[in-house]
Design a protein around this motif. Sequence first.
Motif, PDB file in Angstrom:
ATOM      1  N   SER A  66      11.017  -8.118  -0.525  1.00 38.58           N
ATOM      2  CA  SER A  66      12.345  -7.603  -0.208  1.00 38.58           C
ATOM      3  C   SER A  66      12.553  -6.359  -1.063  1.00 38.58           C
ATOM      4  O   SER A  66      13.037  -6.454  -2.184  1.00 38.58           O
ATOM      5  CB  SER A  66      13.417  -8.644  -0.497  1.00 38.58           C
ATOM      6  OG  SER A  66      14.698  -8.098  -0.225  1.00 38.58           O
ATOM      7  N   GLN A  67      12.126  -5.228  -0.522  1.00 35.32           N
ATOM      8  CA  GLN A  67      12.246  -3.967  -1.255  1.00 35.32           C
ATOM      9  C   GLN A  67      13.021  -2.964  -0.416  1.00 35.32           C
ATOM     10  O   GLN A  67      12.817  -2.874   0.792  1.00 35.32           O
ATOM     11  CB  GLN A  67      10.868  -3.396  -1.577  1.00 35.32           C
ATOM     12  CG  GLN A  67      10.084  -4.236  -2.534  1.00 35.32           C
ATOM     13  CD  GLN A  67       8.784  -3.563  -2.944  1.00 35.32           C
ATOM     14  OE1 GLN A  67       8.489  -2.446  -2.566  1.00 35.32           O
ATOM     15  NE2 GLN A  67       8.002  -4.255  -3.736  1.00 35.32           N
TER      16      GLN A  67
ATOM     17  N   CYS B 100      17.145   7.076   7.789  1.00 31.84           N
ATOM     18  CA  CYS B 100      17.873   5.804   7.700  1.00 31.84           C
ATOM     19  C   CYS B 100      17.358   4.982   6.522  1.00 31.84           C
ATOM     20  O   CYS B 100      16.318   5.282   5.955  1.00 31.84           O
ATOM     21  CB  CYS B 100      17.759   5.002   9.001  1.00 31.84           C
ATOM     22  SG  CYS B 100      16.114   4.434   9.411  1.00 31.84           S
ATOM     23  N   HIS B 101      18.120   3.957   6.184  1.00 36.20           N
ATOM     24  CA  HIS B 101      17.742   3.011   5.131  1.00 36.20           C
ATOM     25  C   HIS B 101      17.087   1.807   5.787  1.00 36.20           C
ATOM     26  O   HIS B 101      17.325   1.518   6.952  1.00 36.20           O
ATOM     27  CB  HIS B 101      18.971   2.541   4.348  1.00 36.20           C
ATOM     28  CG  HIS B 101      19.542   3.591   3.466  1.00 36.20           C
ATOM     29  ND1 HIS B 101      19.166   3.713   2.150  1.00 36.20           N
ATOM     30  CD2 HIS B 101      20.437   4.572   3.703  1.00 36.20           C
ATOM     31  CE1 HIS B 101      19.828   4.737   1.616  1.00 36.20           C
ATOM     32  NE2 HIS B 101      20.601   5.271   2.542  1.00 36.20           N
ATOM     33  N   GLY B 102      16.289   1.102   5.009  1.00 32.59           N
ATOM     34  CA  GLY B 102      15.657  -0.098   5.525  1.00 32.59           C
ATOM     35  C   GLY B 102      15.301  -1.054   4.410  1.00 32.59           C
ATOM     36  O   GLY B 102      15.542  -0.785   3.235  1.00 32.59           O
ATOM     37  N   GLU B 103      14.724  -2.180   4.799  1.00 29.10           N
ATOM     38  CA  GLU B 103      14.248  -3.177   3.842  1.00 29.10           C
ATOM     39  C   GLU B 103      12.845  -3.594   4.262  1.00 29.10           C
ATOM     40  O   GLU B 103      12.620  -3.991   5.411  1.00 29.10           O
ATOM     41  CB  GLU B 103      15.161  -4.401   3.844  1.00 29.10           C
ATOM     42  CG  GLU B 103      14.667  -5.498   2.936  1.00 29.10           C
ATOM     43  CD  GLU B 103      15.474  -6.789   3.076  1.00 29.10           C
ATOM     44  OE1 GLU B 103      15.140  -7.733   2.350  1.00 29.10           O
ATOM     45  OE2 GLU B 103      16.380  -6.866   3.907  1.00 29.10           O
ATOM     46  N   ILE B 104      11.907  -3.487   3.356  1.00 30.46           N
ATOM     47  CA  ILE B 104      10.544  -3.937   3.628  1.00 30.46           C
ATOM     48  C   ILE B 104      10.551  -5.455   3.498  1.00 30.46           C
ATOM     49  O   ILE B 104      10.901  -5.991   2.449  1.00 30.46           O
ATOM     50  CB  ILE B 104       9.546  -3.299   2.658  1.00 30.46           C
ATOM     51  CG1 ILE B 104       9.577  -1.781   2.827  1.00 30.46           C
ATOM     52  CG2 ILE B 104       8.145  -3.848   2.896  1.00 30.46           C
ATOM     53  CD1 ILE B 104       8.763  -1.026   1.820  1.00 30.46           C
ATOM     54  N   ILE B 105      10.180  -6.145   4.577  1.00 31.39           N
ATOM     55  CA  ILE B 105      10.239  -7.610   4.544  1.00 31.39           C
ATOM     56  C   ILE B 105       8.867  -8.246   4.385  1.00 31.39           C
ATOM     57  O   ILE B 105       8.775  -9.396   3.985  1.00 31.39           O
ATOM     58  CB  ILE B 105      10.977  -8.179   5.771  1.00 31.39           C
ATOM     59  CG1 ILE B 105      10.334  -7.727   7.069  1.00 31.39           C
ATOM     60  CG2 ILE B 105      12.430  -7.790   5.727  1.00 31.39           C
ATOM     61  CD1 ILE B 105      10.948  -8.346   8.291  1.00 31.39           C
ATOM     62  N   ASP B 106       7.814  -7.531   4.741  1.00 29.31           N
ATOM     63  CA  ASP B 106       6.479  -7.972   4.357  1.00 29.31           C
ATOM     64  C   ASP B 106       5.557  -6.770   4.280  1.00 29.31           C
ATOM     65  O   ASP B 106       5.819  -5.733   4.881  1.00 29.31           O
ATOM     66  CB  ASP B 106       5.924  -9.108   5.226  1.00 29.31           C
ATOM     67  CG  ASP B 106       5.500  -8.705   6.620  1.00 29.31           C
ATOM     68  OD1 ASP B 106       4.964  -7.598   6.808  1.00 29.31           O
ATOM     69  OD2 ASP B 106       5.675  -9.508   7.534  1.00 29.31           O
ATOM     70  N   MET B 107       4.490  -6.932   3.483  1.00 23.46           N
ATOM     71  CA  MET B 107       3.617  -5.795   3.214  1.00 23.46           C
ATOM     72  C   MET B 107       2.192  -6.293   3.013  1.00 23.46           C
ATOM     73  O   MET B 107       1.980  -7.407   2.534  1.00 23.46           O
ATOM     74  CB  MET B 107       4.104  -5.077   1.948  1.00 23.46           C
ATOM     75  CG  MET B 107       3.433  -3.766   1.679  1.00 23.46           C
ATOM     76  SD  MET B 107       3.993  -2.942   0.157  1.00 23.46           S
ATOM     77  CE  MET B 107       5.747  -2.963   0.290  1.00 23.46           C
ATOM     78  N   SER B 108       1.239  -5.454   3.409  1.00 25.72           N
ATOM     79  CA  SER B 108      -0.172  -5.726   3.150  1.00 25.72           C
ATOM     80  C   SER B 108      -0.770  -4.455   2.572  1.00 25.72           C
ATOM     81  O   SER B 108      -0.069  -3.456   2.389  1.00 25.72           O
ATOM     82  CB  SER B 108      -0.887  -6.117   4.441  1.00 25.72           C
ATOM     83  OG  SER B 108      -1.029  -4.992   5.282  1.00 25.72           O
TER      84      SER B 108
ATOM     85  N   LEU C 224      11.705   1.970  -2.933  1.00 31.45           N
ATOM     86  CA  LEU C 224      12.495   2.029  -4.158  1.00 31.45           C
ATOM     87  C   LEU C 224      12.302   0.743  -4.955  1.00 31.45           C
ATOM     88  O   LEU C 224      12.885  -0.293  -4.638  1.00 31.45           O
ATOM     89  CB  LEU C 224      13.971   2.221  -3.827  1.00 31.45           C
ATOM     90  CG  LEU C 224      14.285   3.425  -2.927  1.00 31.45           C
ATOM     91  CD1 LEU C 224      15.743   3.400  -2.505  1.00 31.45           C
ATOM     92  CD2 LEU C 224      13.941   4.706  -3.622  1.00 31.45           C
ATOM     93  N   GLY C 225      11.457   0.791  -5.977  1.00 28.31           N
ATOM     94  CA  GLY C 225      11.264  -0.339  -6.879  1.00 28.31           C
ATOM     95  C   GLY C 225      12.266  -0.254  -8.018  1.00 28.31           C
ATOM     96  O   GLY C 225      13.033   0.697  -8.125  1.00 28.31           O
TER      97      GLY C 225
END
Length: 105
Positions: A30-31, A43-51, A74-75
């Motif tokens: 959740s980044q 636009c803004h977003g949310e990373i919900i999964d990553m590889s 954005l960490g």
Amino acid sequence: MKPQIYHVHARPMPSAGQSNRRAARRYPTSQKAIIMREEKQLCHGEIIDMSSGGAQIKVVRQQMVPDEVNVLILGETYMKDIPVSVQWRSDGRLGVMFLSHGKVY
């Protein structure tokens, strides 16, 4: 007329290894992310999964996102700018493939 009997077989469920066709394992996260093009914030977003090869991003306006953009992740202690290619769009989500390792700020 003789009745015909049809045998219907359910398709077997894929095993755990078959359900994920991707080469790299995905990890839930959740980044916060900002989708950008030519230094303009789209636009803004949310990373919900990553590889290692891409990510799934939840966005409000997916139709405003062109096929090639940059994702600014954005960490808490860093920002990472990664060029991506949009591979799919569905229900307010984007599947993106990383085009490079990006830059860390």
